[in-house]
Design a protein around this motif. Structure first.
Motif, PDB file in Angstrom:
ATOM      1  N   GLY A   1      -3.964  17.086 -26.910  1.00  0.00           N
ATOM      2  CA  GLY A   1      -4.474  17.290 -28.251  1.00  0.00           C
ATOM      3  C   GLY A   1      -5.364  18.515 -28.352  1.00  0.00           C
ATOM      4  O   GLY A   1      -5.187  19.509 -27.652  1.00  0.00           O
ATOM      5  N   ASP A   2      -6.370  18.444 -29.230  1.00  0.00           N
ATOM      6  CA  ASP A   2      -7.315  19.551 -29.402  1.00  0.00           C
ATOM      7  C   ASP A   2      -8.382  19.542 -28.315  1.00  0.00           C
ATOM      8  O   ASP A   2      -8.898  20.593 -27.939  1.00  0.00           O
ATOM      9  N   GLU A   3      -8.745  18.372 -27.835  1.00  0.00           N
ATOM     10  CA  GLU A   3      -9.709  18.215 -26.744  1.00  0.00           C
ATOM     11  C   GLU A   3      -9.524  16.819 -26.169  1.00  0.00           C
ATOM     12  O   GLU A   3      -9.081  15.902 -26.861  1.00  0.00           O
ATOM     13  N   ALA A   4      -9.853  16.673 -24.904  1.00  0.00           N
ATOM     14  CA  ALA A   4      -9.626  15.377 -24.261  1.00  0.00           C
ATOM     15  C   ALA A   4     -10.470  15.258 -23.006  1.00  0.00           C
ATOM     16  O   ALA A   4     -10.990  16.248 -22.483  1.00  0.00           O
ATOM     17  N   MET A   5     -10.593  14.043 -22.530  1.00  0.00           N
ATOM     18  CA  MET A   5     -11.231  13.802 -21.237  1.00  0.00           C
ATOM     19  C   MET A   5     -10.640  12.540 -20.622  1.00  0.00           C
ATOM     20  O   MET A   5     -10.218  11.618 -21.330  1.00  0.00           O
ATOM     21  N   GLY A   6     -10.600  12.549 -19.311  1.00  0.00           N
ATOM     22  CA  GLY A   6     -10.261  11.333 -18.593  1.00  0.00           C
ATOM     23  C   GLY A   6     -11.551  10.599 -18.321  1.00  0.00           C
ATOM     24  O   GLY A   6     -12.586  11.221 -18.091  1.00  0.00           O
ATOM     25  N   MET A   7     -11.527   9.303 -18.364  1.00  0.00           N
ATOM     26  CA  MET A   7     -12.724   8.533 -18.035  1.00  0.00           C
ATOM     27  C   MET A   7     -12.346   7.147 -17.561  1.00  0.00           C
ATOM     28  O   MET A   7     -11.242   6.658 -17.824  1.00  0.00           O
ATOM     29  N   GLY A   8     -13.235   6.531 -16.834  1.00  0.00           N
ATOM     30  CA  GLY A   8     -12.974   5.201 -16.327  1.00  0.00           C
ATOM     31  C   GLY A   8     -14.111   4.764 -15.426  1.00  0.00           C
ATOM     32  O   GLY A   8     -15.156   5.417 -15.366  1.00  0.00           O
ATOM     33  N   TYR A   9     -13.909   3.674 -14.732  1.00  0.00           N
ATOM     34  CA  TYR A   9     -14.979   3.176 -13.877  1.00  0.00           C
ATOM     35  C   TYR A   9     -14.432   2.376 -12.704  1.00  0.00           C
ATOM     36  O   TYR A   9     -13.283   1.942 -12.701  1.00  0.00           O
ATOM     37  N   ARG A  10     -15.309   2.204 -11.731  1.00  0.00           N
ATOM     38  CA  ARG A  10     -15.050   1.301 -10.615  1.00  0.00           C
ATOM     39  C   ARG A  10     -16.149   0.255 -10.597  1.00  0.00           C
ATOM     40  O   ARG A  10     -17.309   0.566 -10.857  1.00  0.00           O
ATOM     41  N   THR A  11     -15.768  -0.950 -10.299  1.00  0.00           N
ATOM     42  CA  THR A  11     -16.788  -1.978 -10.073  1.00  0.00           C
ATOM     43  C   THR A  11     -16.846  -2.248  -8.576  1.00  0.00           C
ATOM     44  O   THR A  11     -15.819  -2.293  -7.899  1.00  0.00           O
ATOM     45  N   ARG A  12     -18.057  -2.394  -8.086  1.00  0.00           N
ATOM     46  CA  ARG A  12     -18.281  -2.688  -6.669  1.00  0.00           C
ATOM     47  C   ARG A  12     -19.100  -3.959  -6.537  1.00  0.00           C
ATOM     48  O   ARG A  12     -20.042  -4.169  -7.286  1.00  0.00           O
ATOM     49  N   GLN A  13     -18.695  -4.775  -5.607  1.00  0.00           N
ATOM     50  CA  GLN A  13     -19.428  -5.994  -5.333  1.00  0.00           C
ATOM     51  C   GLN A  13     -19.641  -6.093  -3.831  1.00  0.00           C
ATOM     52  O   GLN A  13     -18.689  -6.023  -3.058  1.00  0.00           O
ATOM     53  N   ASP A  14     -20.900  -6.194  -3.451  1.00  0.00           N
ATOM     54  CA  ASP A  14     -21.264  -6.237  -2.029  1.00  0.00           C
ATOM     55  C   ASP A  14     -20.706  -5.035  -1.271  1.00  0.00           C
ATOM     56  O   ASP A  14     -20.248  -5.139  -0.134  1.00  0.00           O
ATOM     57  N   GLY A  15     -20.682  -3.866  -1.959  1.00  0.00           N
ATOM     58  CA  GLY A  15     -20.242  -2.629  -1.320  1.00  0.00           C
ATOM     59  C   GLY A  15     -18.754  -2.380  -1.347  1.00  0.00           C
ATOM     60  O   GLY A  15     -18.291  -1.305  -0.966  1.00  0.00           O
ATOM     61  N   ASN A  16     -17.963  -3.352  -1.799  1.00  0.00           N
ATOM     62  CA  ASN A  16     -16.505  -3.197  -1.840  1.00  0.00           C
ATOM     63  C   ASN A  16     -16.017  -2.948  -3.263  1.00  0.00           C
ATOM     64  O   ASN A  16     -16.570  -3.490  -4.227  1.00  0.00           O
ATOM     65  N   VAL A  17     -14.974  -2.106  -3.406  1.00  0.00           N
ATOM     66  CA  VAL A  17     -14.390  -1.850  -4.723  1.00  0.00           C
ATOM     67  C   VAL A  17     -13.688  -3.103  -5.213  1.00  0.00           C
ATOM     68  O   VAL A  17     -12.815  -3.645  -4.534  1.00  0.00           O
ATOM     69  N   ASP A  18     -14.093  -3.552  -6.388  1.00  0.00           N
ATOM     70  CA  ASP A  18     -13.541  -4.783  -6.957  1.00  0.00           C
ATOM     71  C   ASP A  18     -12.454  -4.488  -7.983  1.00  0.00           C
ATOM     72  O   ASP A  18     -11.442  -5.163  -8.049  1.00  0.00           O
ATOM     73  N   GLN A  19     -12.675  -3.445  -8.800  1.00  0.00           N
ATOM     74  CA  GLN A  19     -11.729  -3.112  -9.861  1.00  0.00           C
ATOM     75  C   GLN A  19     -11.852  -1.638 -10.208  1.00  0.00           C
ATOM     76  O   GLN A  19     -12.931  -1.062 -10.134  1.00  0.00           O
ATOM     77  N   THR A  20     -10.731  -1.015 -10.569  1.00  0.00           N
ATOM     78  CA  THR A  20     -10.726   0.371 -11.034  1.00  0.00           C
ATOM     79  C   THR A  20     -10.049   0.432 -12.397  1.00  0.00           C
ATOM     80  O   THR A  20      -8.951  -0.094 -12.571  1.00  0.00           O
ATOM     81  N   VAL A  21     -10.710   1.050 -13.359  1.00  0.00           N
ATOM     82  CA  VAL A  21     -10.156   1.210 -14.706  1.00  0.00           C
ATOM     83  C   VAL A  21     -10.021   2.700 -14.994  1.00  0.00           C
ATOM     84  O   VAL A  21     -10.951   3.474 -14.759  1.00  0.00           O
TER      85      VAL A  21
ATOM     86  N   GLY B   1      -8.776   5.661 -17.888  1.00  0.00           N
ATOM     87  CA  GLY B   1      -8.494   5.873 -19.299  1.00  0.00           C
ATOM     88  C   GLY B   1      -8.414   7.340 -19.635  1.00  0.00           C
ATOM     89  O   GLY B   1      -8.808   8.206 -18.853  1.00  0.00           O
ATOM     90  N   VAL B   2      -7.904   7.624 -20.821  1.00  0.00           N
ATOM     91  CA  VAL B   2      -7.908   8.977 -21.357  1.00  0.00           C
ATOM     92  C   VAL B   2      -8.244   8.880 -22.839  1.00  0.00           C
ATOM     93  O   VAL B   2      -7.809   7.955 -23.531  1.00  0.00           O
ATOM     94  N   VAL B   3      -9.067   9.816 -23.295  1.00  0.00           N
ATOM     95  CA  VAL B   3      -9.448   9.900 -24.700  1.00  0.00           C
ATOM     96  C   VAL B   3      -9.075  11.285 -25.190  1.00  0.00           C
ATOM     97  O   VAL B   3      -9.471  12.285 -24.582  1.00  0.00           O
ATOM     98  N   ALA B   4      -8.314  11.366 -26.267  1.00  0.00           N
ATOM     99  CA  ALA B   4      -7.897  12.658 -26.805  1.00  0.00           C
ATOM    100  C   ALA B   4      -8.176  12.708 -28.301  1.00  0.00           C
ATOM    101  O   ALA B   4      -8.049  11.706 -28.998  1.00  0.00           O
ATOM    102  N   ARG B   5      -8.569  13.894 -28.764  1.00  0.00           N
ATOM    103  CA  ARG B   5      -8.739  14.094 -30.210  1.00  0.00           C
ATOM    104  C   ARG B   5      -7.692  15.071 -30.712  1.00  0.00           C
ATOM    105  O   ARG B   5      -7.440  16.096 -30.081  1.00  0.00           O
ATOM    106  N   ARG B   6      -7.082  14.732 -31.825  1.00  0.00           N
ATOM    107  CA  ARG B   6      -6.170  15.651 -32.520  1.00  0.00           C
ATOM    108  C   ARG B   6      -6.550  15.621 -33.985  1.00  0.00           C
ATOM    109  O   ARG B   6      -6.405  14.584 -34.651  1.00  0.00           O
ATOM    110  N   GLY B   7      -7.090  16.703 -34.473  1.00  0.00           N
ATOM    111  CA  GLY B   7      -7.545  16.729 -35.858  1.00  0.00           C
ATOM    112  C   GLY B   7      -8.605  15.672 -36.082  1.00  0.00           C
ATOM    113  O   GLY B   7      -9.617  15.623 -35.378  1.00  0.00           O
ATOM    114  N   SER B   8      -8.365  14.793 -37.037  1.00  0.00           N
ATOM    115  CA  SER B   8      -9.332  13.733 -37.352  1.00  0.00           C
ATOM    116  C   SER B   8      -8.967  12.400 -36.711  1.00  0.00           C
ATOM    117  O   SER B   8      -9.404  11.347 -37.166  1.00  0.00           O
ATOM    118  N   ALA B   9      -8.163  12.441 -35.654  1.00  0.00           N
ATOM    119  CA  ALA B   9      -7.752  11.215 -34.956  1.00  0.00           C
ATOM    120  C   ALA B   9      -8.276  11.197 -33.532  1.00  0.00           C
ATOM    121  O   ALA B   9      -8.314  12.235 -32.856  1.00  0.00           O
TER     122      ALA B   9
END
Length: 200
Positions: A136-156, A158-166
């Motif tokens: 689109g006109d501008e965008a970024m990748g983003m997400g997160y990891r959850t850690r429990q007791d030092g171990n990776v529990d979950q990875t998410v 995502g991508v967010v993009a803007r095109r015009g007013s959307a």
């Protein structure tokens, strides 16, 4: 004379879209198909047009939208007993400026709430990150990891993009952090939203 010119421009400008057409999102047709009882026990979809729905990528954990200028929104979430979750979200704004402000705010929140814990689970730590992607006109990748007791529990991822007013969002918790694999749909939707009056 300036006032007359401005009035003419406003009159000729397409009005902001206040309704997203049915089956406009890529996952929508499939999401609207009724599931058999056996399939419904294994997976499900939820479709919402709630204007106050928070972003599907929500670093600070807001329960409702905190951005301004929305005119329409649709969120489709999908879950399986895998377990896995994914989502597609489209938010339309009164202007490209409002959509840009929403993206800028989301980027700021990813930094402000980059590392946080869950009060109900003190051992669980959440780490947000952002990366550069092109869509689109501008965008970024983003997400997160959850850690429990030092171990990776979950990875998410995502991508967010803007095109015009959307603003366009895709999210999944399958696989490692890799926003690039979600940019194909973001780019396709960035083209599709320009078919809506006044978006581009």
């Amino acid at each position: 004379m300036i006032g007359v010119t401005l009035s003419l421009l406003l009159a000729l400008s397409p009005a902001a879209v206040t309704e997203i057409p049915k089956n406009f999102l890529f996952t929508e047709r499939e999401a609207r198909v009724p599931l058999s009882p056996d399939d419904a026990a294994e997976q499900g979809y939820k479709i919402s047009d709630r204007l106050t729905a928070p972003f599907e990528l929500n670093p600070c954990g807001h329960r409702r939208a905190v951005d301004r200028g929305r005119t329409a929104a649709r969120t489709i979430s999908h879950w399986t007993t895998g377990p896995s979750e994914s989502a597609e979200q489209l938010v339309l704004y009164r202007s490209p400026r409002a959509a840009h402000a929403a993206l800028t705010g989301l980027r700021a929140e990813a930094a402000r709430c980059a590392r946080k814990g869950d009060p109900s689970a003190p051992a669980l730590k959440i780490q947000w990150r952002t990366t550069k992607v092109k869509a689109g006109d501008e965008a970024m990748g983003m997400g997160y990891r959850t850690r429990q007791d030092g171990n990776v529990d979950q990875t998410v991822t995502g991508v967010v993009a803007r095109r015009g007013s959307a603003l366009i969002i895709y999210r999944t918790d399958e696989g490692d952090y890799d926003p690039g694999r979600l940019t194909k749909n973001a780019r396709k939707m960035a083209v599709k939203v320009c078919g809506l009056p006044g978006v581009c």
